[in-house]
Motif scaffolding. Structure first.
Motif, PDB file in Angstrom:
ATOM      1  N   SER A 111       4.159   3.523  -1.966  1.00  7.63           N
ATOM      2  CA  SER A 111       4.860   3.681  -3.247  1.00  7.63           C
ATOM      3  C   SER A 111       6.260   3.087  -3.116  1.00  7.63           C
ATOM      4  N   GLY A 112       6.954   2.941  -4.260  1.00  6.03           N
ATOM      5  CA  GLY A 112       8.293   2.355  -4.268  1.00  6.03           C
ATOM      6  C   GLY A 112       9.248   3.076  -3.327  1.00  6.03           C
ATOM      7  N   GLY A 113       9.246   4.394  -3.381  1.00  3.05           N
ATOM      8  CA  GLY A 113      10.155   5.173  -2.555  1.00  3.05           C
ATOM      9  C   GLY A 113       9.782   5.113  -1.080  1.00  3.05           C
ATOM     10  N   GLN A 114       8.479   4.992  -0.814  1.00  5.23           N
ATOM     11  CA  GLN A 114       8.047   4.881   0.588  1.00  5.23           C
ATOM     12  C   GLN A 114       8.507   3.547   1.170  1.00  5.23           C
ATOM     13  N   ARG A 115       8.462   2.498   0.366  1.00  9.31           N
ATOM     14  CA  ARG A 115       8.939   1.193   0.841  1.00  9.31           C
ATOM     15  C   ARG A 115      10.432   1.239   1.118  1.00  9.31           C
ATOM     16  N   GLN A 119       0.820  -1.213   0.000  1.00 13.96           N
ATOM     17  CA  GLN A 119       0.000   0.000   0.000  1.00 13.96           C
ATOM     18  C   GLN A 119       0.854   1.265   0.000  1.00 13.96           C
TER      19      GLN A 119
END
Ligand SMILES: Nc1ncnc2c1ncn2[C@@H]1O[C@H](COP(=O)(O)OP(=O)(O)OP(=O)(O)O)[C@@H](O)[C@H]1O
Ligand SMILES: Nc1ncnc2c1ncn2[C@@H]1O[C@H](COP(=O)(O)OP(=O)(O)OP(=O)(O)O)[C@@H](O)[C@H]1O
Ligand SMILES: [Mg+2]
Ligand SMILES: [Mg+2]
Lengths: 276, 246
Positions: free
Chosen positions: B136-140, B134
């Motif tokens: 975004s790539g950068g948040q992960r 849930q």
């Protein structure tokens, strides 16, 4: 017009809350290279997924128009979308290794992508796959064809995904951070390959990237996204002279090899960018 | 703090790391750049104790690392993986992912630590009860960095930690890493394809090509173009070329 997006909105709803991740985006594309840059979490990947009708099931989507080559994606059936995905439009996802099948070797995955479109025998398809792996600068393509996704490096996984998406000669390539795990020499080769497809076969490209210099050098136009909206759209070559304060702020945060700085400036986010 | 001597790693009968040596002093940072597929991640994984089939010597603080690491090791040495999606458990919330190490090591104030870690990596507190898919790539990727920082390690092995981040978040993370290094004397090994990022954070840089570290040079020499191996020169030329206006 290959891609036409007007006023796209994507929201996530739960019992207690509603969060609008994409808030009215409009973009269009012909046989050209469009870059999308901007904030992490601003809705770049969601926009790309919406175009391929690959959103999570809890996403609510609306748009005045969302079309691929005249086909209305919002009303298209799953069957119609399958005719598009992986054939007429290639989509390189941001986490390439997790979009590869972990239990099928790489040669088979790439050759099946080739074969569904071009036909031919399994043997022919495997030779074509090995040729494609070679084109994306994989060092020992035959050996790599026999390996499984967990046995290749981050950048090799990205290149396998690129090879798979280029196999069927797509009319549109959506590439979400396709070269973030590649060294500069391989990256330059891959971009040359994509450039060839764009200019020789009139392919359209949507390149999502955090690499502003790369987008500025490689693309024709660039859209800058922030918090679910497009802040500005400009000629890619003009990116370094952008006027919007968000874009200027971004450019200012980049470390530089030739101009060292002790500490990097950070962005002061302005509440007015949310509504302007 | 870190000594790697003549490290060799093979998969089956293919040697992918062919005798690599380097050392890093406490509080310093060492950058590793080079060809995709040349063995950078494989070196970090062996150092982190995640691959037990290597030869040579790996030592932290003068102490040779055993093939099998004792549990306390993972509090001192943490790694941020190149593919954050694969390294985060898909069915655990961010809260659970971040609590794991502090719980294992019996640390106090876990709630406060999580709040702090999320804000350190510029994630909204709302991310805490979401699942990795849930985000975004950068948040992960930022969750992966927060998880590595939360147990107060002494050594961080960072594999492309900022490649999925926009440059404004990247700047915040790089500043955070500099601050932690200053305040707590952390030692970093940073793998990245971005030479500007490497030169910003690291004093010394090793260049990999096909399993070998073909050159080691200082960040100043890299900046100034005092390179000796052709691969280094080529990487630098391409990087400088992109920095110039289109
Ligand atoms: N399944 C989901 N449920 C809830 N929120 C989600 C979901 N998927 C994405 N989001 C949120 O939507 C926003 C946009 O996500 P998206 O993946 O499009 O960002 P992005 O611009 O691609 O960022 P990045 O550069 O970090 O990859 C983010 O804030 C993200 O947390
Ligand atoms: N589990 C494995 N089994 C077999 N071979 C492997 C395995 N893991 C890595 N390799 C091989 O080892 C080599 C080095 O991989 P590594 O992931 O270390 O490269 P890298 O330098 O990190 O590349 P990148 O910059 O693309 O991430 C590659 O040829 C890869 O295929
Ligand atoms: Mg994304
Ligand atoms: Mg790697």
């Amino acid at each position: 017009m290959l891609v036409d997006i007007q006023n796209l909105r994507i929201a996530f709803e739960s019992r207690s809350s509603r969060f609008e991740a994409v808030r009215g985006i409009s973009l269009s594309l012909g046989a050209e290279k469009l870059g999308i840059v901007g904030e992490s979490g601003s809705g770049k990947s969601l926009t790309a997924r919406a175009l391929m009708k690959l959103l999570p099931s809890n996403a609510a989507i609306t748009a005045d128009r969302l079309s691929f080559d005249g086909i209305d994606v919002l009303s298209a059936s799953e069957k119609q979308m399958r005719q598009i995905r992986g054939k007429r439009a290639g989509f390189i996802l941001q986490d390439p290794k997790y979009s590869l099948n972990p239990v099928m070797n790489i040669g088979r995955q790439v050759s099946e992508a080739w074969r569904t479109h071009k036909g031919g025998s399994k043997k022919q398809a495997l030779e074509a796959a090995i040729h494609l792996l070679d084109q994306v600068k994989i060092r020992n393509p035959r050996e790599v064809a026999a390996s499984y996704p967990h046995e290749v490096s981050g950048g090799m996984g990205q290149r396998v995904m690129i090879a798979m998406m280029l196999a069927p000669d797509p009319e549109l390539l959506i590439a979400d951070e396709p070269t973030s795990a590649l060294d500069a020499t391989v990256q330059a080769e891959i971009l040359r390959l994509i450039e060839e497809l764009v200019s020789e076969r009139n392919m359209g490209l949507i390149l999502i990237s955090h690499d502003l210099p790369l987008v500025s050098h490689f693309c024709d136009r660039v859209a800058v996204m922030y918090s679910g909206r497009v802040m500005e759209e400009l000629k890619a070559s003009e990116l370094l002279n952008a006027r919007h304060p968000y874009t200027k702020g971004l450019l200012n945060c980049m470390p530089s090899l030739t101009h060292p700085r002790d500490r990097l400036p950070v962005l002061n986010r302005d509440a007015s960018w949310l509504t302007a | 703090m870190i000594d790697v001597e003549n490290l060799r790693i093979r998969f089956g009968d293919r040697e992918v790391v062919k005798g690599v040596s380097f050392s890093v002093k406490k509080g310093d940072s060492f950058g590793i750049v080079g060809e995709s597929g040349s063995g950078k991640s494989t070196i970090l994984r062996a150092m982190a104790g995640l691959n037990e089939s290597w030869e040579g010597r790996i030592a932290f603080g003068g102490e040779p690392a055993a093939l099998k690491r004792p549990p306390g090791f993972f509090r001192r040495v943490q790694m941020v993986f190149q593919d954050p999606y694969g390294s985060l458990h898909p069915r655990q919330t961010i809260d659970r992912i971040l609590s794991e190490l502090p719980l294992v090591h019996g640390m106090d104030n876990i709630d406060k630590r999580i709040v702090q870690a999320l804000s350190d990596v510029a994630l909204p507190q709302a991310a805490r009860f979401r699942f990795p898919h849930q985000l975004s790539g950068g948040q992960r990727q930022r969750v992966a960095i927060a998880r590595a920082l939360i147990a107060d390690p002494q050594v961080l092995l960072l594999d492309e930690p900022t490649s999925a981040l926009d440059v404004s978040v990247q700047a915040e993370i790089l500043n955070l890493l500099s601050d932690l290094r200053e305040a707590r004397g952390l030692t970093y090994i940073l793998v990245s394809h971005n030479l500007a990022v490497i030169a910003h954070l690291c004093g010394q840089v090793g260049v990999m090509l096909n399993g070998e570290m073909v050159e080691q040079l200082s960040a100043e020499d890299l900046r100034a173009g005092k390179t000796s191996h052709a691969h280094t020169t080529e990487l630098r030329t391409l990087s400088v070329g992109l920095e110039e206006p289109a």
